[in-house]
Scaffold this motif. Sequence first.
Motif, PDB file in Angstrom:
ATOM      1  N   LEU A 130       0.835  -1.207   0.000  1.00  0.00           N
ATOM      2  CA  LEU A 130       0.000   0.000   0.000  1.00  0.00           C
ATOM      3  C   LEU A 130       0.869   1.256   0.000  1.00  0.00           C
ATOM      4  O   LEU A 130       0.590   2.205  -0.738  1.00  0.00           O
ATOM      5  N   ALA A 131       1.908   1.264   0.800  1.00  0.00           N
ATOM      6  CA  ALA A 131       2.794   2.426   0.864  1.00  0.00           C
ATOM      7  C   ALA A 131       3.498   2.672  -0.468  1.00  0.00           C
ATOM      8  O   ALA A 131       3.570   3.809  -0.944  1.00  0.00           O
ATOM      9  N   ILE A 132       4.004   1.605  -1.079  1.00  0.00           N
ATOM     10  CA  ILE A 132       4.686   1.738  -2.374  1.00  0.00           C
ATOM     11  C   ILE A 132       3.741   2.296  -3.431  1.00  0.00           C
ATOM     12  O   ILE A 132       4.128   3.102  -4.275  1.00  0.00           O
ATOM     13  N   ALA A 133       2.467   1.876  -3.368  1.00  0.00           N
ATOM     14  CA  ALA A 133       1.469   2.333  -4.337  1.00  0.00           C
ATOM     15  C   ALA A 133       0.952   3.741  -4.029  1.00  0.00           C
ATOM     16  O   ALA A 133       0.112   4.259  -4.771  1.00  0.00           O
ATOM     17  N   GLY A 134       1.426   4.340  -2.939  1.00  0.00           N
ATOM     18  CA  GLY A 134       0.939   5.660  -2.558  1.00  0.00           C
ATOM     19  C   GLY A 134      -0.431   5.611  -1.924  1.00  0.00           C
ATOM     20  O   GLY A 134      -1.173   6.590  -1.941  1.00  0.00           O
ATOM     21  N   LEU A 135      -0.785   4.463  -1.355  1.00  0.00           N
ATOM     22  CA  LEU A 135      -2.111   4.252  -0.786  1.00  0.00           C
ATOM     23  C   LEU A 135      -2.048   3.876   0.699  1.00  0.00           C
ATOM     24  O   LEU A 135      -2.924   3.174   1.202  1.00  0.00           O
ATOM     25  N   ALA A 136      -1.018   4.308   1.386  1.00  0.00           N
ATOM     26  CA  ALA A 136      -0.847   3.940   2.797  1.00  0.00           C
ATOM     27  C   ALA A 136      -2.129   4.204   3.579  1.00  0.00           C
ATOM     28  O   ALA A 136      -2.724   5.271   3.471  1.00  0.00           O
ATOM     29  N   ALA A 195     -10.937  -8.835  -8.468  1.00  0.00           N
ATOM     30  CA  ALA A 195     -11.329  -7.484  -8.885  1.00  0.00           C
ATOM     31  C   ALA A 195     -12.423  -7.524  -9.944  1.00  0.00           C
ATOM     32  O   ALA A 195     -13.201  -6.577 -10.073  1.00  0.00           O
ATOM     33  N   GLY A 196     -12.496  -8.611 -10.687  1.00  0.00           N
ATOM     34  CA  GLY A 196     -13.567  -8.787 -11.660  1.00  0.00           C
ATOM     35  C   GLY A 196     -13.316  -8.094 -12.983  1.00  0.00           C
ATOM     36  O   GLY A 196     -12.257  -7.491 -13.198  1.00  0.00           O
ATOM     37  N   PRO A 197     -14.307  -8.173 -13.875  1.00  0.00           N
ATOM     38  CA  PRO A 197     -14.167  -7.569 -15.204  1.00  0.00           C
ATOM     39  C   PRO A 197     -13.834  -6.082 -15.106  1.00  0.00           C
ATOM     40  O   PRO A 197     -14.438  -5.342 -14.339  1.00  0.00           O
ATOM     41  N   GLY A 198     -12.841  -5.676 -15.863  1.00  0.00           N
ATOM     42  CA  GLY A 198     -12.424  -4.278 -15.854  1.00  0.00           C
ATOM     43  C   GLY A 198     -11.494  -3.932 -14.711  1.00  0.00           C
ATOM     44  O   GLY A 198     -11.028  -2.794 -14.626  1.00  0.00           O
ATOM     45  N   GLY A 199     -11.201  -4.888 -13.834  1.00  0.00           N
ATOM     46  CA  GLY A 199     -10.263  -4.640 -12.741  1.00  0.00           C
ATOM     47  C   GLY A 199      -8.871  -4.401 -13.287  1.00  0.00           C
ATOM     48  O   GLY A 199      -8.519  -4.876 -14.367  1.00  0.00           O
ATOM     49  N   ALA A 200      -8.082  -3.647 -12.549  1.00  0.00           N
ATOM     50  CA  ALA A 200      -6.738  -3.306 -13.011  1.00  0.00           C
ATOM     51  C   ALA A 200      -5.726  -3.439 -11.886  1.00  0.00           C
ATOM     52  O   ALA A 200      -6.012  -3.106 -10.731  1.00  0.00           O
ATOM     53  N   LEU A 201      -4.559  -3.904 -12.242  1.00  0.00           N
ATOM     54  CA  LEU A 201      -3.454  -4.013 -11.299  1.00  0.00           C
ATOM     55  C   LEU A 201      -2.957  -2.606 -10.987  1.00  0.00           C
ATOM     56  O   LEU A 201      -2.648  -1.838 -11.898  1.00  0.00           O
ATOM     57  N   VAL A 202      -2.899  -2.245  -9.708  1.00  0.00           N
ATOM     58  CA  VAL A 202      -2.390  -0.921  -9.325  1.00  0.00           C
ATOM     59  C   VAL A 202      -1.045  -1.010  -8.616  1.00  0.00           C
ATOM     60  O   VAL A 202      -0.350  -0.010  -8.502  1.00  0.00           O
ATOM     61  N   GLN A 203      -0.691  -2.195  -8.152  1.00  0.00           N
ATOM     62  CA  GLN A 203       0.625  -2.418  -7.560  1.00  0.00           C
ATOM     63  C   GLN A 203       1.056  -3.840  -7.876  1.00  0.00           C
ATOM     64  O   GLN A 203       0.439  -4.788  -7.395  1.00  0.00           O
ATOM     65  N   PRO A 204       2.088  -4.003  -8.710  1.00  0.00           N
ATOM     66  CA  PRO A 204       2.585  -5.355  -8.974  1.00  0.00           C
ATOM     67  C   PRO A 204       3.082  -6.017  -7.687  1.00  0.00           C
ATOM     68  O   PRO A 204       3.309  -5.353  -6.679  1.00  0.00           O
ATOM     69  N   ARG A 205       3.280  -7.273  -7.771  1.00  0.00           N
ATOM     70  CA  ARG A 205       3.696  -8.095  -6.633  1.00  0.00           C
ATOM     71  C   ARG A 205       4.962  -7.556  -5.988  1.00  0.00           C
ATOM     72  O   ARG A 205       5.918  -7.194  -6.660  1.00  0.00           O
ATOM     73  N   ILE A 206       4.917  -7.527  -4.669  1.00  0.00           N
ATOM     74  CA  ILE A 206       6.132  -7.328  -3.892  1.00  0.00           C
ATOM     75  C   ILE A 206       6.289  -8.578  -3.032  1.00  0.00           C
ATOM     76  O   ILE A 206       5.312  -9.280  -2.763  1.00  0.00           O
ATOM     77  N   ALA A 207       7.491  -8.859  -2.622  1.00  0.00           N
ATOM     78  CA  ALA A 207       7.751 -10.036  -1.802  1.00  0.00           C
ATOM     79  C   ALA A 207       8.509  -9.626  -0.550  1.00  0.00           C
ATOM     80  O   ALA A 207       9.457  -8.846  -0.618  1.00  0.00           O
ATOM     81  N   THR A 208       8.060 -10.151   0.586  1.00  0.00           N
ATOM     82  CA  THR A 208       8.737  -9.935   1.858  1.00  0.00           C
ATOM     83  C   THR A 208       8.754 -11.267   2.595  1.00  0.00           C
ATOM     84  O   THR A 208       7.719 -11.713   3.070  1.00  0.00           O
ATOM     85  N   GLY A 209       9.887 -11.893   2.644  1.00  0.00           N
ATOM     86  CA  GLY A 209       9.989 -13.161   3.369  1.00  0.00           C
ATOM     87  C   GLY A 209       9.090 -14.237   2.798  1.00  0.00           C
ATOM     88  O   GLY A 209       9.278 -14.681   1.667  1.00  0.00           O
TER      89      GLY A 209
END
Length: 129
Positions: A28-34, A104-118
């Motif tokens: 969320l923080a990386i996407a600017g959505l904290a 997210a369903g039809p018309g859904g969009a990726l807003v933050q690609p995968r991040i990995a932590t542990g």
Amino acid sequence: MTGGLVAGIGIRPGTAAADILACLDEALAIAGLAGAPTPRFATLASRAGEAGMVAAAADRAAELVAVPDTALTDFAAACATHAPRIVARYGVGSVAEAAALAVAGPGGALVQPRIATGRVTCALARTAS
């Protein structure tokens, strides 16, 4: 863009809720959505019953949506991340991204690609409405 956020989450068995929430908060923080609400968590059906996943969803008052492994492949082309091990196992580059997009369903969009932590991966998608 309107619509609610869906957190796509991939975990290894036995992952603690605190680890899941830390990864989600970082995404969320990386996407600017904290601090933004994530009313739905999407994960593999085989991980939806994991104690850590259930507790993390409860902590955020999120609906936990189990996505069948076979449904992930419908979203393979929309994945921004391509981890070879995950492609070999599930047919998609990222479980977290594909699960988020599926829910997210039809018309859904990726807003933050995968991040990995542990032991956790997290991606964010937004519903169309």
